[in-house]
Design a protein around this motif. Structure first.
Motif, PDB file in Angstrom:
ATOM      1  N   GLY A 153       0.743  -1.169  -0.116  1.00 29.76           N
ATOM      2  CA  GLY A 153       0.096  -0.052   0.049  1.00 29.76           C
ATOM      3  C   GLY A 153       0.864   1.271  -0.222  1.00 29.76           C
ATOM      4  O   GLY A 153       0.347   2.344   0.147  1.00 29.76           O
ATOM      5  N   HIS A 154       2.040   1.180   0.027  1.00 31.71           N
ATOM      6  CA  HIS A 154       2.789   2.280   0.058  1.00 31.71           C
ATOM      7  C   HIS A 154       3.282   2.855  -1.471  1.00 31.71           C
ATOM      8  O   HIS A 154       3.120   1.951  -2.439  1.00 31.71           O
ATOM      9  CB  HIS A 154       4.281   1.975   0.641  1.00 31.71           C
ATOM     10  CG  HIS A 154       4.504   1.484   2.015  1.00 31.71           C
ATOM     11  ND1 HIS A 154       3.900   2.139   2.956  1.00 31.71           N
ATOM     12  CD2 HIS A 154       4.750   0.645   2.876  1.00 31.71           C
ATOM     13  CE1 HIS A 154       4.056   1.817   4.073  1.00 31.71           C
ATOM     14  NE2 HIS A 154       4.647   0.570   4.229  1.00 31.71           N
ATOM     15  N   SER A 155       3.577   4.087  -1.614  1.00 26.80           N
ATOM     16  CA  SER A 155       3.783   4.480  -2.794  1.00 26.80           C
ATOM     17  C   SER A 155       5.201   4.127  -3.234  1.00 26.80           C
ATOM     18  O   SER A 155       6.124   3.820  -2.563  1.00 26.80           O
ATOM     19  CB  SER A 155       3.784   6.121  -2.919  1.00 26.80           C
ATOM     20  OG  SER A 155       4.701   6.564  -1.935  1.00 26.80           O
ATOM     21  N   HIS A 156       5.531   4.206  -4.529  1.00 25.02           N
ATOM     22  CA  HIS A 156       6.747   4.050  -5.169  1.00 25.02           C
ATOM     23  C   HIS A 156       7.775   5.213  -4.384  1.00 25.02           C
ATOM     24  O   HIS A 156       8.966   4.582  -4.217  1.00 25.02           O
ATOM     25  CB  HIS A 156       6.829   4.004  -6.699  1.00 25.02           C
ATOM     26  CG  HIS A 156       6.257   2.812  -7.286  1.00 25.02           C
ATOM     27  ND1 HIS A 156       6.258   2.508  -8.488  1.00 25.02           N
ATOM     28  CD2 HIS A 156       5.670   1.559  -6.803  1.00 25.02           C
ATOM     29  CE1 HIS A 156       5.784   1.449  -9.004  1.00 25.02           C
ATOM     30  NE2 HIS A 156       5.207   0.933  -7.710  1.00 25.02           N
ATOM     31  N   ASP A 157       7.232   6.050  -4.541  1.00 27.32           N
ATOM     32  CA  ASP A 157       8.378   6.966  -3.848  1.00 27.32           C
ATOM     33  C   ASP A 157       8.452   6.905  -2.254  1.00 27.32           C
ATOM     34  O   ASP A 157       9.828   7.044  -2.068  1.00 27.32           O
ATOM     35  CB  ASP A 157       7.725   8.451  -3.933  1.00 27.32           C
ATOM     36  CG  ASP A 157       7.682   9.230  -5.277  1.00 27.32           C
ATOM     37  OD1 ASP A 157       8.881   8.832  -6.010  1.00 27.32           O
ATOM     38  OD2 ASP A 157       6.985  10.055  -5.503  1.00 27.32           O
ATOM     39  N   ASP A 174      17.804   5.993  -6.262  1.00 25.65           N
ATOM     40  CA  ASP A 174      17.650   7.085  -6.961  1.00 25.65           C
ATOM     41  C   ASP A 174      16.455   6.831  -7.670  1.00 25.65           C
ATOM     42  O   ASP A 174      15.995   5.569  -8.390  1.00 25.65           O
ATOM     43  CB  ASP A 174      18.839   7.145  -8.180  1.00 25.65           C
ATOM     44  CG  ASP A 174      18.499   8.166  -9.205  1.00 25.65           C
ATOM     45  OD1 ASP A 174      18.611   9.345  -8.831  1.00 25.65           O
ATOM     46  OD2 ASP A 174      18.245   7.936 -10.093  1.00 25.65           O
ATOM     47  N   LYS A 175      15.518   8.252  -7.926  1.00 24.51           N
ATOM     48  CA  LYS A 175      14.170   8.096  -8.475  1.00 24.51           C
ATOM     49  C   LYS A 175      14.553   7.436 -10.147  1.00 24.51           C
ATOM     50  O   LYS A 175      13.447   6.590 -10.309  1.00 24.51           O
ATOM     51  CB  LYS A 175      13.702   9.594  -8.645  1.00 24.51           C
ATOM     52  CG  LYS A 175      12.398   9.469  -9.015  1.00 24.51           C
ATOM     53  CD  LYS A 175      11.776  11.116  -9.070  1.00 24.51           C
ATOM     54  CE  LYS A 175      10.189  10.796  -9.240  1.00 24.51           C
ATOM     55  NZ  LYS A 175       9.400  12.137  -9.050  1.00 24.51           N
ATOM     56  N   GLY A 176      15.385   7.932 -10.795  1.00 21.03           N
ATOM     57  CA  GLY A 176      15.340   7.420 -12.090  1.00 21.03           C
ATOM     58  C   GLY A 176      15.666   5.789 -12.261  1.00 21.03           C
ATOM     59  O   GLY A 176      15.137   5.101 -13.027  1.00 21.03           O
ATOM     60  N   HIS A 177      16.619   5.492 -11.430  1.00 20.38           N
ATOM     61  CA  HIS A 177      16.817   4.083 -11.291  1.00 20.38           C
ATOM     62  C   HIS A 177      15.702   3.287 -10.816  1.00 20.38           C
ATOM     63  O   HIS A 177      15.436   2.075 -11.575  1.00 20.38           O
ATOM     64  CB  HIS A 177      18.201   3.752 -10.277  1.00 20.38           C
ATOM     65  CG  HIS A 177      18.605   2.389 -10.284  1.00 20.38           C
ATOM     66  ND1 HIS A 177      19.254   1.702 -11.519  1.00 20.38           N
ATOM     67  CD2 HIS A 177      18.618   1.364  -9.569  1.00 20.38           C
ATOM     68  CE1 HIS A 177      19.497   0.429 -11.242  1.00 20.38           C
ATOM     69  NE2 HIS A 177      19.018   0.358 -10.091  1.00 20.38           N
ATOM     70  N   PHE A 178      15.044   3.772 -10.080  1.00 20.42           N
ATOM     71  CA  PHE A 178      13.730   3.022  -9.428  1.00 20.42           C
ATOM     72  C   PHE A 178      12.786   2.868 -10.567  1.00 20.42           C
ATOM     73  O   PHE A 178      11.982   1.828 -10.596  1.00 20.42           O
ATOM     74  CB  PHE A 178      13.245   3.556  -8.330  1.00 20.42           C
ATOM     75  CG  PHE A 178      12.162   2.749  -7.581  1.00 20.42           C
ATOM     76  CD1 PHE A 178      12.421   1.703  -6.380  1.00 20.42           C
ATOM     77  CD2 PHE A 178      10.782   2.871  -7.883  1.00 20.42           C
ATOM     78  CE1 PHE A 178      11.483   1.117  -5.777  1.00 20.42           C
ATOM     79  CE2 PHE A 178      10.031   2.116  -7.038  1.00 20.42           C
ATOM     80  CZ  PHE A 178      10.182   1.189  -6.252  1.00 20.42           C
ATOM     81  N   SER A 179      12.649   3.708 -11.210  1.00 15.28           N
ATOM     82  CA  SER A 179      11.685   3.780 -12.276  1.00 15.28           C
ATOM     83  C   SER A 179      12.137   2.785 -13.448  1.00 15.28           C
ATOM     84  O   SER A 179      11.302   2.094 -13.806  1.00 15.28           O
ATOM     85  CB  SER A 179      11.586   5.435 -12.879  1.00 15.28           C
ATOM     86  OG  SER A 179      10.728   5.317 -14.089  1.00 15.28           O
ATOM     87  N   ARG A 180      13.479   2.873 -13.837  1.00 19.43           N
ATOM     88  CA  ARG A 180      13.859   1.836 -14.690  1.00 19.43           C
ATOM     89  C   ARG A 180      13.786   0.430 -14.151  1.00 19.43           C
ATOM     90  O   ARG A 180      13.444  -0.500 -14.905  1.00 19.43           O
ATOM     91  CB  ARG A 180      15.384   1.966 -15.052  1.00 19.43           C
ATOM     92  CG  ARG A 180      15.468   3.210 -15.860  1.00 19.43           C
ATOM     93  CD  ARG A 180      17.067   3.192 -16.205  1.00 19.43           C
ATOM     94  NE  ARG A 180      18.062   3.751 -15.351  1.00 19.43           N
ATOM     95  CZ  ARG A 180      18.355   4.870 -14.708  1.00 19.43           C
ATOM     96  NH1 ARG A 180      17.545   5.867 -14.943  1.00 19.43           N
ATOM     97  NH2 ARG A 180      19.170   4.759 -13.733  1.00 19.43           N
ATOM     98  N   ILE A 181      13.819   0.232 -12.906  1.00 19.01           N
ATOM     99  CA  ILE A 181      13.663  -1.126 -12.185  1.00 19.01           C
ATOM    100  C   ILE A 181      12.141  -1.537 -12.561  1.00 19.01           C
ATOM    101  O   ILE A 181      11.985  -2.644 -12.962  1.00 19.01           O
ATOM    102  CB  ILE A 181      13.979  -1.394 -10.573  1.00 19.01           C
ATOM    103  CG1 ILE A 181      15.397  -1.203 -10.384  1.00 19.01           C
ATOM    104  CG2 ILE A 181      13.426  -2.376 -10.234  1.00 19.01           C
ATOM    105  CD1 ILE A 181      15.938  -0.707  -9.149  1.00 19.01           C
ATOM    106  N   MET A 182      11.499  -0.786 -12.071  1.00 16.38           N
ATOM    107  CA  MET A 182       9.846  -1.152 -12.356  1.00 16.38           C
ATOM    108  C   MET A 182       9.513  -1.166 -13.357  1.00 16.38           C
ATOM    109  O   MET A 182       8.697  -1.990 -13.951  1.00 16.38           O
ATOM    110  CB  MET A 182       9.000   0.172 -11.827  1.00 16.38           C
ATOM    111  CG  MET A 182       9.196   0.201 -10.054  1.00 16.38           C
ATOM    112  SD  MET A 182       8.616  -1.154  -9.287  1.00 16.38           S
ATOM    113  CE  MET A 182      10.220  -2.019  -8.626  1.00 16.38           C
TER     114      MET A 182
END
Length: 106
Positions: free
Chosen positions: A27-31, A40-48
């Motif tokens: 239930g937590h947000s990605h952020d 890092d936000k960009g790296h997390f986005s690429r992971i997802m």
């Protein structure tokens, strides 16, 4: 930490699906997750998106933050194993020892 529903684990096609499921069930947000894991936000986005690897060193932390074991359950399922909580395992051993003792005394 809880087990994720097994029917959902069985629907995972790969480890990334299990990571996504872990996050979704929390239930937590990605952020929130990426900040808690210091990714890092960009790296997390690429992971997802499946374009980068989730760091192995953060899998346990992910499960602790999310409160479920979806990635570990997926790994266990894919290797023909089953996860058992150590506390339950210890209790089962204790009860089996008591049962053996009672049978020996009878």
């Amino acid at each position: 930490m809880q087990h994720a529903p097994m029917d959902l684990i069985k629907r995972c096609r790969h480890g990334l699906d299990a990571i996504r499921l872990c996050i979704q069930l929390s239930g937590h947000s990605h952020d929130f997750i990426r900040e808690a894991l210091s990714i890092d936000k960009g790296h997390f986005s690429r992971i997802m998106q499946g374009k980068a690897w989730f760091p192995d060193t953060k899998r346990i932390d992910l499960m602790a933050i999310c409160g479920n074991r979806a990635p570990a359950q997926y790994d266990a399922l894919m290797t023909g194993c089953e996860l058992i909580e150590l506390s339950k395992d210890a209790r089962i051993r204790e009860l089996e020892e008591q049962l053996a003792s009672l049978r020996a005394a009878a």
